[in-house]
Design a protein around this motif. Structure first.
Motif, PDB file in Angstrom:
ATOM      1  N   ASP A 160      73.997  28.816  54.482  1.00  0.00           N
ATOM      2  CA  ASP A 160      73.279  30.190  53.969  1.00  0.00           C
ATOM      3  C   ASP A 160      72.175  29.785  52.833  1.00  0.00           C
ATOM      4  O   ASP A 160      71.835  30.807  52.240  1.00  0.00           O
ATOM      5  N   ALA A 161      71.690  28.696  53.042  1.00  0.00           N
ATOM      6  CA  ALA A 161      70.613  28.372  51.981  1.00  0.00           C
ATOM      7  C   ALA A 161      69.263  28.692  52.638  1.00  0.00           C
ATOM      8  O   ALA A 161      68.544  27.503  52.893  1.00  0.00           O
ATOM      9  N   TYR A 162      68.941  29.902  52.995  1.00  0.00           N
ATOM     10  CA  TYR A 162      67.737  30.299  53.501  1.00  0.00           C
ATOM     11  C   TYR A 162      66.632  29.846  52.900  1.00  0.00           C
ATOM     12  O   TYR A 162      65.398  29.393  53.644  1.00  0.00           O
ATOM     13  N   LEU A 163      66.460  29.984  51.506  1.00  0.00           N
ATOM     14  CA  LEU A 163      65.254  29.258  50.969  1.00  0.00           C
ATOM     15  C   LEU A 163      64.913  27.927  51.170  1.00  0.00           C
ATOM     16  O   LEU A 163      63.790  27.468  51.239  1.00  0.00           O
ATOM     17  N   MET A 164      66.176  27.006  51.047  1.00  0.00           N
ATOM     18  CA  MET A 164      65.940  25.527  51.209  1.00  0.00           C
ATOM     19  C   MET A 164      65.532  25.409  52.929  1.00  0.00           C
ATOM     20  O   MET A 164      64.747  24.471  53.073  1.00  0.00           O
ATOM     21  N   MET A 165      66.027  26.263  53.565  1.00  0.00           N
ATOM     22  CA  MET A 165      65.708  25.975  54.940  1.00  0.00           C
ATOM     23  C   MET A 165      64.079  26.377  55.231  1.00  0.00           C
ATOM     24  O   MET A 165      63.510  25.472  55.927  1.00  0.00           O
ATOM     25  N   ALA A 166      63.745  27.265  54.767  1.00  0.00           N
ATOM     26  CA  ALA A 166      62.191  27.576  54.728  1.00  0.00           C
ATOM     27  C   ALA A 166      61.345  26.663  54.256  1.00  0.00           C
ATOM     28  O   ALA A 166      60.276  26.296  54.620  1.00  0.00           O
ATOM     29  N   MET A 167      61.687  25.919  52.967  1.00  0.00           N
ATOM     30  CA  MET A 167      61.070  24.908  52.531  1.00  0.00           C
ATOM     31  C   MET A 167      60.926  23.576  53.252  1.00  0.00           C
ATOM     32  O   MET A 167      60.108  22.789  53.495  1.00  0.00           O
ATOM     33  N   GLY A 168      61.873  23.455  54.121  1.00  0.00           N
ATOM     34  CA  GLY A 168      62.000  22.455  55.066  1.00  0.00           C
ATOM     35  C   GLY A 168      60.967  22.539  56.316  1.00  0.00           C
ATOM     36  O   GLY A 168      60.797  21.452  57.055  1.00  0.00           O
ATOM     37  N   MET A 169      60.363  23.809  56.513  1.00  0.00           N
ATOM     38  CA  MET A 169      59.488  24.057  57.482  1.00  0.00           C
ATOM     39  C   MET A 169      58.148  22.902  57.122  1.00  0.00           C
ATOM     40  O   MET A 169      57.593  22.706  58.066  1.00  0.00           O
ATOM     41  N   VAL A 170      57.778  22.790  55.994  1.00  0.00           N
ATOM     42  CA  VAL A 170      56.682  21.835  55.709  1.00  0.00           C
ATOM     43  C   VAL A 170      57.085  20.639  56.145  1.00  0.00           C
ATOM     44  O   VAL A 170      56.025  19.967  56.877  1.00  0.00           O
ATOM     45  N   PHE A 171      58.172  20.003  55.946  1.00  0.00           N
ATOM     46  CA  PHE A 171      58.543  18.711  56.408  1.00  0.00           C
ATOM     47  C   PHE A 171      58.453  18.702  58.091  1.00  0.00           C
ATOM     48  O   PHE A 171      58.075  17.612  58.759  1.00  0.00           O
ATOM     49  N   ALA A 172      59.017  19.882  58.765  1.00  0.00           N
ATOM     50  CA  ALA A 172      58.813  19.788  59.891  1.00  0.00           C
ATOM     51  C   ALA A 172      57.674  19.814  60.857  1.00  0.00           C
ATOM     52  O   ALA A 172      57.631  19.098  61.823  1.00  0.00           O
ATOM     53  N   VAL A 173      56.580  20.610  60.014  1.00  0.00           N
ATOM     54  CA  VAL A 173      55.355  20.544  60.622  1.00  0.00           C
ATOM     55  C   VAL A 173      54.770  18.984  60.580  1.00  0.00           C
ATOM     56  O   VAL A 173      53.992  18.452  61.398  1.00  0.00           O
ATOM     57  N   GLY A 174      55.090  18.291  59.418  1.00  0.00           N
ATOM     58  CA  GLY A 174      54.683  16.991  59.258  1.00  0.00           C
ATOM     59  C   GLY A 174      55.252  16.145  60.203  1.00  0.00           C
ATOM     60  O   GLY A 174      54.536  15.382  60.823  1.00  0.00           O
ATOM     61  N   GLY A 175      56.318  16.187  60.635  1.00  0.00           N
ATOM     62  CA  GLY A 175      57.040  15.494  61.599  1.00  0.00           C
ATOM     63  C   GLY A 175      56.554  15.501  62.812  1.00  0.00           C
ATOM     64  O   GLY A 175      56.317  14.541  63.924  1.00  0.00           O
ATOM     65  N   ILE A 176      56.496  17.086  63.183  1.00  0.00           N
ATOM     66  CA  ILE A 176      55.717  17.282  64.579  1.00  0.00           C
ATOM     67  C   ILE A 176      54.409  16.646  64.710  1.00  0.00           C
ATOM     68  O   ILE A 176      54.184  16.056  65.857  1.00  0.00           O
ATOM     69  N   ALA A 177      53.657  16.644  63.554  1.00  0.00           N
ATOM     70  CA  ALA A 177      52.094  16.281  63.830  1.00  0.00           C
ATOM     71  C   ALA A 177      52.451  14.681  64.044  1.00  0.00           C
ATOM     72  O   ALA A 177      51.416  14.136  64.941  1.00  0.00           O
ATOM     73  N   LEU A 178      53.285  14.047  63.377  1.00  0.00           N
ATOM     74  CA  LEU A 178      53.405  12.506  63.341  1.00  0.00           C
ATOM     75  C   LEU A 178      53.751  12.252  64.692  1.00  0.00           C
ATOM     76  O   LEU A 178      53.253  11.094  65.419  1.00  0.00           O
ATOM     77  N   GLN A 179      54.621  12.880  65.391  1.00  0.00           N
ATOM     78  CA  GLN A 179      55.153  12.817  66.708  1.00  0.00           C
ATOM     79  C   GLN A 179      53.748  12.957  67.902  1.00  0.00           C
ATOM     80  O   GLN A 179      53.912  12.151  68.865  1.00  0.00           O
ATOM     81  N   TYR A 180      53.235  14.038  67.508  1.00  0.00           N
ATOM     82  CA  TYR A 180      51.998  14.320  68.234  1.00  0.00           C
ATOM     83  C   TYR A 180      51.135  13.362  68.396  1.00  0.00           C
ATOM     84  O   TYR A 180      50.628  12.834  69.426  1.00  0.00           O
TER      85      TYR A 180
END
Length: 234
Positions: A105-125
């Motif tokens: 239930d660490a929703y704030l930490m999960m939201a911070m992970g969105m930044v890394f998710a965007v970077g990973g998606i861009a790299l894969q693209y």
């Protein structure tokens, strides 16, 4: 046909040999007195640089049909395999991050992970585009256009044929902590003096210079030296 270019030392007047001229840095050294001096690029304005490769380089195709020139450039190099593996590991780590933070239930930490998710998606693209994409440069009676397919990639606006006065290549160096990466860029100069990059990230000099020379030949443009242009290694 252009006349020969002769340089003399401004200090002692001694003729400068070709081996003592560095065209890339626009500097020369006198073998007689040791004087190092710059020279102006306008010396090359009437000089056609013989940089066209003897053979068509691998990764480039050329077709001439109904007064239309088609040049295709294949993106693929081994580095895109590295990017694909890096992107896969990055995205796997991001998924694990989301699973752990959601379970706690660490929703704030999960939201911070969105930044890394965007970077990973861009790299894969980028890596997928590198695997699949081909750039097509088309020149006809009216314009020059550049398209990338099948994966979407931003392209430059279409350029009017009668506005193009010169093409040239530039070298770009990307240095990291443990690596140095070289790439080449194909540029166009318009009548209004504007410089437009039509293709960047080209793998090697032969590919970039081949594209330049074939387009100039089709457009009947005489190759002239441009300040900052990559003209090959000595």
């Amino acid at each position: 046909m252009s006349s020969a270019i002769h340089l003399k030392c401004p200090n002692c007047g001694h003729p400068i040999r070709a081996d003592d001229i560095n065209i890339l840095s626009l500097a020369a050294k006198c073998s007689s007195c040791g004087c190092v001096f710059p020279f102006k690029p306008r010396l090359f304005q009437a000089y056609s640089v013989p940089i066209k490769p003897e053979k068509r380089p691998k990764g480039v195709e050329i077709h001439l049909q109904d007064k239309e020139l088609f040049l295709t450039y294949r993106w693929w190099t081994v580095r895109y395999l590295f990017l694909l593996l890096l992107g896969a590991l990055w995205n796997l780590s991001t998924i694990m991050w989301f699973v752990i933070t959601l379970a706690n239930d660490a929703y704030l930490m999960m939201a911070m992970g969105m930044v890394f998710a965007v970077g990973g998606i861009a790299l894969q693209y980028v890596s997928i585009a590198g695997f699949l994409n081909t750039t097509m440069i088309k020149v006809d009676d009216f314009q020059l256009s550049v398209t990338h397919q099948p994966v979407f990639w931003f392209s430059v606006p279409k350029l009017r044929r009668d506005e193009i006065t010169q093409l040239y290549c530039t070298l770009h160096i990307n240095r990291g902590q443990n690596y140095t990466q070289y790439s080449y860029q194909l540029n166009v100069i318009l009548k209004n003096g504007k410089h437009v990059c039509i293709l960047k990230g080209i793998n090697n000099a032969d590919q970039a210079q081949y594209l330049e020379k074939e387009i100039e030949h089709f457009l009947k443009i005489k190759d002239r030296y441009v300040k900052g242009e990559y003209i090959g290694r000595k």
